[in-house]
Design a protein around this motif. Structure first.
Motif, PDB file in Angstrom:
ATOM      1  N   VAL A  30       0.843  -1.187   0.000  1.00  0.00           N
ATOM      2  CA  VAL A  30       0.000   0.000   0.000  1.00  0.00           C
ATOM      3  C   VAL A  30       0.881   1.241   0.000  1.00  0.00           C
ATOM      4  O   VAL A  30       1.786   1.356   0.836  1.00  0.00           O
ATOM      5  CB  VAL A  30      -0.942   0.013   1.232  1.00  0.00           C
ATOM      6  CG1 VAL A  30      -1.772   1.289   1.275  1.00  0.00           C
ATOM      7  CG2 VAL A  30      -1.842  -1.217   1.230  1.00  0.00           C
ATOM      8  N   GLU A  31       0.625   2.141  -0.936  1.00  0.00           N
ATOM      9  CA  GLU A  31       1.280   3.451  -0.928  1.00  0.00           C
ATOM     10  C   GLU A  31       0.528   4.305   0.089  1.00  0.00           C
ATOM     11  O   GLU A  31      -0.653   4.603  -0.098  1.00  0.00           O
ATOM     12  CB  GLU A  31       1.213   4.085  -2.308  1.00  0.00           C
ATOM     13  CG  GLU A  31       1.841   5.460  -2.364  1.00  0.00           C
ATOM     14  CD  GLU A  31       1.757   6.052  -3.754  1.00  0.00           C
ATOM     15  OE1 GLU A  31       2.782   6.037  -4.456  1.00  0.00           O
ATOM     16  OE2 GLU A  31       0.654   6.489  -4.127  1.00  0.00           O
ATOM     17  N   ILE A  32       1.205   4.660   1.167  1.00  0.00           N
ATOM     18  CA  ILE A  32       0.572   5.372   2.270  1.00  0.00           C
ATOM     19  C   ILE A  32       0.430   6.852   1.924  1.00  0.00           C
ATOM     20  O   ILE A  32       1.400   7.505   1.566  1.00  0.00           O
ATOM     21  CB  ILE A  32       1.386   5.198   3.571  1.00  0.00           C
ATOM     22  CG1 ILE A  32       1.543   3.718   3.920  1.00  0.00           C
ATOM     23  CG2 ILE A  32       0.753   5.987   4.713  1.00  0.00           C
ATOM     24  CD1 ILE A  32       0.245   2.970   4.142  1.00  0.00           C
TER      25      ILE A  32
ATOM     26  N   ALA B 262      -3.771   5.129   5.711  1.00  0.00           N
ATOM     27  CA  ALA B 262      -4.699   5.093   4.583  1.00  0.00           C
ATOM     28  C   ALA B 262      -3.896   5.340   3.313  1.00  0.00           C
ATOM     29  O   ALA B 262      -2.936   6.102   3.309  1.00  0.00           O
ATOM     30  CB  ALA B 262      -5.777   6.156   4.741  1.00  0.00           C
ATOM     31  N   GLY B 263      -4.302   4.670   2.242  1.00  0.00           N
ATOM     32  CA  GLY B 263      -3.580   4.846   0.991  1.00  0.00           C
ATOM     33  C   GLY B 263      -4.207   4.058  -0.136  1.00  0.00           C
ATOM     34  O   GLY B 263      -5.392   3.730  -0.101  1.00  0.00           O
ATOM     35  N   VAL B 264      -3.375   3.731  -1.130  1.00  0.00           N
ATOM     36  CA  VAL B 264      -3.827   3.065  -2.347  1.00  0.00           C
ATOM     37  C   VAL B 264      -3.000   1.803  -2.566  1.00  0.00           C
ATOM     38  O   VAL B 264      -1.775   1.829  -2.435  1.00  0.00           O
ATOM     39  CB  VAL B 264      -3.679   4.008  -3.565  1.00  0.00           C
ATOM     40  CG1 VAL B 264      -4.046   3.314  -4.854  1.00  0.00           C
ATOM     41  CG2 VAL B 264      -4.530   5.254  -3.373  1.00  0.00           C
ATOM     42  N   VAL B 265      -3.668   0.710  -2.913  1.00  0.00           N
ATOM     43  CA  VAL B 265      -2.983  -0.546  -3.191  1.00  0.00           C
ATOM     44  C   VAL B 265      -2.133  -0.382  -4.453  1.00  0.00           C
ATOM     45  O   VAL B 265      -2.633   0.021  -5.497  1.00  0.00           O
ATOM     46  CB  VAL B 265      -3.983  -1.711  -3.373  1.00  0.00           C
ATOM     47  CG1 VAL B 265      -3.276  -2.992  -3.793  1.00  0.00           C
ATOM     48  CG2 VAL B 265      -4.784  -1.935  -2.097  1.00  0.00           C
TER      49      VAL B 265
ATOM     50  N   VAL C 117      -7.629   2.036   0.553  1.00  0.00           N
ATOM     51  CA  VAL C 117      -7.759   1.216   1.759  1.00  0.00           C
ATOM     52  C   VAL C 117      -7.336   1.999   2.993  1.00  0.00           C
ATOM     53  O   VAL C 117      -6.610   2.988   2.896  1.00  0.00           O
ATOM     54  CB  VAL C 117      -6.913  -0.076   1.673  1.00  0.00           C
ATOM     55  CG1 VAL C 117      -7.395  -0.970   0.548  1.00  0.00           C
ATOM     56  CG2 VAL C 117      -5.439   0.234   1.509  1.00  0.00           C
ATOM     57  N   TYR C 118      -7.811   1.533   4.141  1.00  0.00           N
ATOM     58  CA  TYR C 118      -7.257   2.010   5.407  1.00  0.00           C
ATOM     59  C   TYR C 118      -6.850   0.790   6.211  1.00  0.00           C
ATOM     60  O   TYR C 118      -7.387  -0.295   6.039  1.00  0.00           O
ATOM     61  CB  TYR C 118      -8.230   2.904   6.175  1.00  0.00           C
ATOM     62  CG  TYR C 118      -9.428   2.207   6.767  1.00  0.00           C
ATOM     63  CD1 TYR C 118      -9.366   1.618   8.026  1.00  0.00           C
ATOM     64  CD2 TYR C 118     -10.640   2.158   6.087  1.00  0.00           C
ATOM     65  CE1 TYR C 118     -10.470   0.986   8.586  1.00  0.00           C
ATOM     66  CE2 TYR C 118     -11.743   1.538   6.627  1.00  0.00           C
ATOM     67  CZ  TYR C 118     -11.653   0.946   7.876  1.00  0.00           C
ATOM     68  OH  TYR C 118     -12.743   0.329   8.425  1.00  0.00           O
ATOM     69  N   VAL C 119      -5.873   0.981   7.034  1.00  0.00           N
ATOM     70  CA  VAL C 119      -5.324  -0.113   7.819  1.00  0.00           C
ATOM     71  C   VAL C 119      -5.305   0.310   9.275  1.00  0.00           C
ATOM     72  O   VAL C 119      -4.816   1.389   9.608  1.00  0.00           O
ATOM     73  CB  VAL C 119      -3.879  -0.455   7.368  1.00  0.00           C
ATOM     74  CG1 VAL C 119      -3.323  -1.606   8.177  1.00  0.00           C
ATOM     75  CG2 VAL C 119      -3.846  -0.760   5.883  1.00  0.00           C
ATOM     76  N   CYS C 120      -5.845  -0.521  10.130  1.00  0.00           N
ATOM     77  CA  CYS C 120      -5.808  -0.300  11.574  1.00  0.00           C
ATOM     78  C   CYS C 120      -5.146  -1.527  12.180  1.00  0.00           C
ATOM     79  O   CYS C 120      -5.786  -2.552  12.372  1.00  0.00           O
ATOM     80  CB  CYS C 120      -7.207  -0.140  12.140  1.00  0.00           C
ATOM     81  SG  CYS C 120      -8.115   1.223  11.423  1.00  0.00           S
ATOM     82  N   LEU C 121      -3.867  -1.418  12.414  1.00  0.00           N
ATOM     83  CA  LEU C 121      -3.132  -2.548  12.983  1.00  0.00           C
ATOM     84  C   LEU C 121      -3.373  -2.601  14.476  1.00  0.00           C
ATOM     85  O   LEU C 121      -3.396  -1.581  15.146  1.00  0.00           O
ATOM     86  CB  LEU C 121      -1.650  -2.420  12.719  1.00  0.00           C
ATOM     87  CG  LEU C 121      -1.229  -2.476  11.262  1.00  0.00           C
ATOM     88  CD1 LEU C 121       0.253  -2.170  11.135  1.00  0.00           C
ATOM     89  CD2 LEU C 121      -1.531  -3.829  10.670  1.00  0.00           C
TER      90      LEU C 121
END
Length: 98
Positions: free
Chosen positions: A34-36, A67-70, A86-90
């Motif tokens: 993912v490009e953040i 958040a970014g783009v695949v 997409v967004y990512v919540c680790l």
């Protein structure tokens, strides 16, 4: 030439944060690259730093909300495609992507 990115690293257990150049990884099976476009430190990030919990290998990349783009999909990925936002919540037990 290897593609580079800036990363926020925790240099050592209970140590200082530092921004450094790191290699952009290739996604493995079941993974996304993912490009953040935006990222933030979550309360778990400062707790990892202050209390020395959860992370054993250093330097470690932190910044668990992004958040970014695949940009690339790894083998076997079927629910995401290049260009998806997409967004990512680790979290400590895994992650979620939308």
């Amino acid at each position: 030439m290897v593609a580079q990115q800036k990363s926020l690293l925790l240099l050592e257990k209970q140590g200082a944060f530092a921004v450094r150049e790191t290699e952009i990884p290739k996604p493995g099976a079941g993974e996304l690259l993912v490009e953040i476009h935006a990222t933030a430190l979550n309360p778990v990030d400062w707790k990892i730093q202050v209390y020395g919990i959860f992370i054993e290998n250093f330097p470690a990349v932190l910044g668990t909300d992004s958040a970014g783009v695949v940009k690339e999909v790894g083998e076997g990925v079927t629910n995401f495609a290049v260009g998806d936002k997409v967004y990512v919540c680790l979290g400590v037990t895994g992650f979620s992507c939308r």
